[in-house]
Design an enzyme around this catalytic site. Structure first.
Site, short mmCIF file in Angstrom:
data_model
loop_
_atom_site.label_atom_id
_atom_site.label_comp_id
_atom_site.label_asym_id
_atom_site.label_seq_id
_atom_site.Cartn_x
_atom_site.Cartn_y
_atom_site.Cartn_z
N GLU A 67 -10.24 35.10 -33.74
CA GLU A 67 -9.43 34.25 -32.93
C GLU A 67 -9.43 33.10 -33.78
O GLU A 67 -8.77 31.98 -33.28
CB GLU A 67 -10.10 33.83 -31.63
CG GLU A 67 -9.72 35.06 -30.44
CD GLU A 67 -10.68 36.30 -30.70
OE1 GLU A 67 -11.61 36.13 -31.27
OE2 GLU A 67 -9.97 37.21 -30.47
N CYS A 89 -18.77 33.81 -38.63
CA CYS A 89 -19.80 34.83 -39.39
C CYS A 89 -19.59 36.19 -38.84
O CYS A 89 -19.56 36.44 -37.69
CB CYS A 89 -21.10 34.42 -38.70
SG CYS A 89 -22.34 35.46 -39.23
N VAL A 90 -19.04 37.05 -39.63
CA VAL A 90 -18.73 38.47 -39.35
C VAL A 90 -19.90 39.29 -40.07
O VAL A 90 -20.04 39.20 -41.47
CB VAL A 90 -17.40 39.10 -39.64
CG1 VAL A 90 -17.20 40.48 -39.41
CG2 VAL A 90 -16.27 37.93 -39.48
N GLU A 94 -21.89 49.41 -38.21
CA GLU A 94 -21.58 50.78 -38.62
C GLU A 94 -20.22 51.29 -38.68
O GLU A 94 -19.85 52.48 -39.08
CB GLU A 94 -22.67 51.71 -37.78
CG GLU A 94 -23.96 51.36 -38.10
CD GLU A 94 -24.75 52.39 -37.30
OE1 GLU A 94 -24.61 53.00 -36.27
OE2 GLU A 94 -26.20 51.87 -37.47
N HIS A 97 -15.08 47.80 -37.98
CA HIS A 97 -14.44 46.64 -37.39
C HIS A 97 -14.60 45.57 -38.44
O HIS A 97 -13.58 44.42 -38.51
CB HIS A 97 -15.31 46.32 -36.17
CG HIS A 97 -16.72 45.78 -36.43
ND1 HIS A 97 -17.66 46.40 -36.78
CD2 HIS A 97 -17.03 44.65 -36.64
CE1 HIS A 97 -18.94 45.84 -36.99
NE2 HIS A 97 -18.61 44.27 -37.04
N ARG A 136 -27.37 31.64 -45.80
CA ARG A 136 -26.13 30.68 -46.10
C ARG A 136 -25.51 29.88 -45.13
O ARG A 136 -24.70 29.10 -45.36
CB ARG A 136 -24.91 31.82 -46.73
CG ARG A 136 -25.42 32.37 -47.84
CD ARG A 136 -24.38 33.88 -48.03
NE ARG A 136 -24.66 34.43 -49.12
CZ ARG A 136 -25.89 35.25 -49.53
NH1 ARG A 136 -26.86 35.20 -48.48
NH2 ARG A 136 -26.02 35.73 -50.72
N1 RBF Z 1 -16.66 38.52 -34.20
C1 RBF Z 1 -17.25 37.79 -34.92
O1 RBF Z 1 -17.09 36.51 -35.19
N2 RBF Z 1 -18.39 38.19 -35.85
C2 RBF Z 1 -18.70 39.86 -35.91
O2 RBF Z 1 -19.66 40.10 -36.40
C3 RBF Z 1 -17.95 40.33 -34.60
N3 RBF Z 1 -18.31 41.74 -34.53
C4 RBF Z 1 -17.47 42.28 -33.61
C5 RBF Z 1 -17.58 43.85 -33.58
C6 RBF Z 1 -16.77 44.51 -32.69
C7 RBF Z 1 -16.94 46.08 -32.74
C8 RBF Z 1 -15.76 44.03 -32.14
C9 RBF Z 1 -14.79 44.77 -31.20
C10 RBF Z 1 -15.48 42.69 -32.16
C11 RBF Z 1 -16.25 41.84 -33.01
N4 RBF Z 1 -16.23 40.45 -33.02
C12 RBF Z 1 -16.91 39.68 -34.06
C13 RBF Z 1 -15.13 39.59 -32.14
C14 RBF Z 1 -14.00 39.51 -32.85
O3 RBF Z 1 -13.78 38.64 -33.72
C15 RBF Z 1 -13.00 39.14 -31.67
O4 RBF Z 1 -13.48 38.06 -30.94
C16 RBF Z 1 -12.88 40.27 -30.46
O5 RBF Z 1 -12.39 41.35 -31.16
C17 RBF Z 1 -11.56 39.77 -29.29
O6 RBF Z 1 -10.40 39.59 -30.16
#
Ligand code: RBF
Length: 167
Positions: A67, A89-90, A94, A97, A136
């Site tokens: 978002e 932070c992503v 597994e 996504h 980081r």
């Molecule tokens: N958002 C993050 O900012 N970091 C993440 O590591 C992250 N992991 C996600 C894993 C899955 C399986 C899903 C479905 C969403 C994840 N999201 C994560 C949320 C994503 O950025 C978003 O907010 C949602 O998918 C709603 O659009």
């Protein structure tokens, strides 16, 4: 590996312009809030240390990194800002996504910057695990929030120079 040896947020050799004349937006993802909160503190502190005033920093939170793009677009559509910093932070899990979110946010931020002709900074950690992210976000490899703020100030100044024909 170079990152094992150094703090990556060393600005001692970099000229950072005065940020006092600029207005900044910061978009922060709530996912992995421990990390994004630390990125935010780094970015905010860096901006104010370089002259930005509290009144000229507008912060919004969005649910996740996906978002960040729409958050930045909404801010730039409605508020007169010189630059927007996106912090997220992503963390790789597994399932695929990670790749979808990282690609979407990278392309999305680029598109928002082009659409509004304003700097939109990619301050998103894309890591294999939480430890790498914390390293980081104020840990042993510095704070990417600081770096995002430095980029925002520099890009705001570059945009201003171009606007006023100062080359
Ligand atoms: N958002 C993050 O900012 N970091 C993440 O590591 C992250 N992991 C996600 C894993 C899955 C399986 C899903 C479905 C969403 C994840 N999201 C994560 C949320 C994503 O950025 C978003 O907010 C949602 O998918 C709603 O659009």
């Amino acid at each position: 590996m170079a990152t094992q040896l150094k703090n990556l947020s060393d600005f001692s050799n970099m000229a950072i312009p005065d940020a006092g004349i600029f207005r900044f937006g910061i978009v922060v993802a709530q996912w992995n809030a421990e990390v994004t909160g630390a990125l935010y503190n780094g970015a905010y502190t860096f901006l104010t240390k370089h002259g930005a005033t509290e009144a000229n920093i507008l912060t919004i939170e969005v649910p996740g990194s996906f978002e960040l793009t729409s958050g930045a677009d909404m801010l730039l559509s409605d508020v007169d800002l010189d630059a927007v910093i996106c912090l997220g932070c992503v963390i790789k899990g597994e399932t695929p996504h990670f790749d979808y979110i990282c690609n979407a946010v990278g392309n999305g931020i680029t598109n928002v910057a082009i659409k509004h002709n304003k700097p939109v900074v990619f301050g998103v950690l894309t890591t294999l695990n939480l430890e790498q992210a914390l390293d980081r976000a104020g840990g042993k490899h510095g704070n990417k929030g600081d770096e995002a703020a430095a980029t925002a100030i520099q890009m705001a100044q570059i945009k201003r120079n171009i606007t006023y024909g100062r080359f």
